[in-house]
Design an enzyme around this catalytic site. Structure first.
Site, PDB file in Angstrom:
ATOM      1  N   THR A 143      -0.092  11.709  -3.328  1.00 30.22           N
ATOM      2  CA  THR A 143       1.354  11.886  -3.211  1.00 30.22           C
ATOM      3  C   THR A 143       1.716  13.041  -2.296  1.00 30.22           C
ATOM      4  O   THR A 143       2.521  12.905  -1.398  1.00 30.22           O
ATOM      5  CB  THR A 143       2.002  12.085  -4.597  1.00 30.22           C
ATOM      6  N   ASN A 161     -10.012  -7.513  -8.986  1.00 30.27           N
ATOM      7  CA  ASN A 161     -10.774  -7.472 -10.241  1.00 30.27           C
ATOM      8  C   ASN A 161     -11.489  -8.790 -10.522  1.00 30.27           C
ATOM      9  O   ASN A 161     -11.705  -9.148 -11.686  1.00 30.27           O
ATOM     10  CB  ASN A 161      -9.854  -7.093 -11.413  1.00 30.27           C
ATOM     11  N   TYR A 175       3.473  -1.689 -10.308  1.00 31.07           N
ATOM     12  CA  TYR A 175       3.652  -0.253 -10.069  1.00 31.07           C
ATOM     13  C   TYR A 175       5.117   0.155 -10.096  1.00 31.07           C
ATOM     14  O   TYR A 175       5.427   1.345 -10.138  1.00 31.07           O
ATOM     15  CB  TYR A 175       3.055   0.150  -8.715  1.00 31.07           C
ATOM     16  N   HIS A 234      -3.417  -9.976  -9.139  1.00 36.68           N
ATOM     17  CA  HIS A 234      -3.793  -8.633  -9.610  1.00 36.68           C
ATOM     18  C   HIS A 234      -5.008  -8.663 -10.541  1.00 36.68           C
ATOM     19  O   HIS A 234      -5.879  -7.791 -10.452  1.00 36.68           O
ATOM     20  CB  HIS A 234      -2.610  -7.971 -10.311  1.00 36.68           C
ATOM     21  N   LYS A 274      -5.210   6.970  -3.997  1.00 33.50           N
ATOM     22  CA  LYS A 274      -3.853   7.374  -4.337  1.00 33.50           C
ATOM     23  C   LYS A 274      -3.653   8.829  -3.959  1.00 33.50           C
ATOM     24  O   LYS A 274      -4.522   9.670  -4.209  1.00 33.50           O
ATOM     25  CB  LYS A 274      -3.606   7.202  -5.835  1.00 33.50           C
ATOM     26  N   TRP A 320      -0.375   3.644  -6.886  1.00 32.15           N
ATOM     27  CA  TRP A 320      -0.353   3.530  -8.343  1.00 32.15           C
ATOM     28  C   TRP A 320       0.165   4.828  -8.950  1.00 32.15           C
ATOM     29  O   TRP A 320      -0.229   5.923  -8.554  1.00 32.15           O
ATOM     30  CB  TRP A 320      -1.759   3.209  -8.844  1.00 32.15           C
ATOM     31  N   GLN A 378     -10.128  -6.780  -4.330  1.00 28.19           N
ATOM     32  CA  GLN A 378      -9.907  -5.363  -4.602  1.00 28.19           C
ATOM     33  C   GLN A 378     -10.456  -5.031  -5.989  1.00 28.19           C
ATOM     34  O   GLN A 378     -10.047  -5.632  -6.986  1.00 28.19           O
ATOM     35  CB  GLN A 378      -8.420  -5.017  -4.521  1.00 28.19           C
ATOM     36  N   ILE A 401      -2.982  13.781   0.894  1.00 30.12           N
ATOM     37  CA  ILE A 401      -2.949  12.720   1.898  1.00 30.12           C
ATOM     38  C   ILE A 401      -3.777  13.130   3.113  1.00 30.12           C
ATOM     39  O   ILE A 401      -4.558  12.341   3.657  1.00 30.12           O
ATOM     40  CB  ILE A 401      -1.488  12.405   2.302  1.00 30.12           C
ATOM     41  N   ASP A 448      -0.765   0.172   0.096  1.00 23.70           N
ATOM     42  CA  ASP A 448      -1.067  -0.740  -1.009  1.00 23.70           C
ATOM     43  C   ASP A 448      -0.164  -0.438  -2.196  1.00 23.70           C
ATOM     44  O   ASP A 448      -0.056   0.708  -2.645  1.00 23.70           O
ATOM     45  CB  ASP A 448      -2.529  -0.579  -1.432  1.00 23.70           C
TER      46      ASP A 448
END
Length: 280
Positions: free
Chosen positions: A238, A146, A57, A115, A236, A28, A167, A243, A52
């Site tokens: 980057t 959701n 996105y 979603h 999440k 995301w 999720q 990570i 994911d």
């Protein structure tokens, strides 16, 4: 935790009973194509095997490029994406799921989620298309996101395919006991988005204390706590450092006192709470 499971976690490959790796990389807001592809490649070569993304996105193509660039066979990667709320009419599901597969550069999507149960979502109409995609082999598993327990029950009544996962936002400040209990009863996996509460876990004293005991970060503790609850997490990240920090959570074993300390945190904080969310 069994010895075999502990060894698998240490190797980064520990799956749930269904075969889904319990730590994934969320994407995301990772919308810079080069950065996104690099993040995916970095994570996969570090040992991640669960990626994911979502139509919303706007990065599926970059995700696919990262998967292709990594020195990891495609069949070893568990890849999930989600159908946007504007695309949940039956014909739109069918069309855009194929478009997602094309952007991702794959023949099969391991897990395709609804979603949200809102927007153009109509249970009968939407889920019939998911069944068709499942029957034709474009998707390996049907997921929802959701969903409250009542929505999961409705989906299970309609679908021929099993509901594989739900999720939801889940972290020590939003433990979602009712979702976890319902999904356990339904034999549905729970996948946590925002598992570090978008950084709020760094300001929680209990997590800070446990992190110090393990010489790790509050984020890694939050991820380890979720794993102790049987929850798959997709934090999440980057940059390589973040990570790697999330990856470190796989080596953390919390004892029962630490889990109880986290469970007793007297603070609720929901990060994602639109007015038309199904719980409002």
């Amino acid at each position: 935790m069994a010895t075999d499971d502990a060894e698998e976690i240490a190797a980064g490959t520990c799956p749930t009973a269904s075969g889904m790796p319990m730590l994934g990389l969320g994407t995301w807001q990772n919308t810079d194509p080069d950065q996104c592809a690099e993040s995916i490649e970095t994570a996969l070569e570090m040992g991640y095997r669960h990626i994911d993304t979502a139509q919303a996105y706007d990065n599926e193509e970059a995700v696919g490029e990262g998967i292709a660039a990594a020195d990891v066979p495609r069949e070893d990667v568990f890849l999930a994406t989600k159908v946007s709320t504007s695309n949940l009419a039956s014909e739109d599901v069918l069309e855009t799921a194929h478009e997602s597969a094309d952007r991702l550069g794959v023949e099969t999507i391991d897990l395709l989620y609804v979603h949200w149960p809102k927007g153009s979502y109509d249970a009968e109409d939407t889920l019939s298309a998911f069944d068709e995609l499942y029957d034709k082999g474009l998707i390996e598993n049907v997921g929802v996101s959701n969903f409250e327990p009542r929505h999961i029950e409705e989906a299970m009544d309609i679908l021929d395919a099993p509901v594989f996962a739900n999720q939801v936002e889940l972290h020590p400040l939003l433990p979602q006991e009712h979702i976890r209990e319902a999904c356990e009863n339904y034999d549905v996996e729970v996948v946590a988005y925002s598992p570090i509460a978008r950084g709020e876990v760094f300001d929680v004293e209990e997590l800070r204390e446990i992190a110090a005991n393990h010489d790790t970060s509050e984020a890694a503790v939050a991820l380890a706590w979720a794993r102790e609850k049987g929850v798959t997490t997709i934090p999440k990240a980057t940059g390589r450092d973040h990570i790697a920090d999330n990856w470190e959570s796989l080596s953390i074993d919390l004892d029962s006192d630490e889990v109880n300390m986290i469970d007793s945190i007297d603070r609720i904080n929901r990060e994602v709470d639109p007015d038309d969310a199904p719980w409002n």
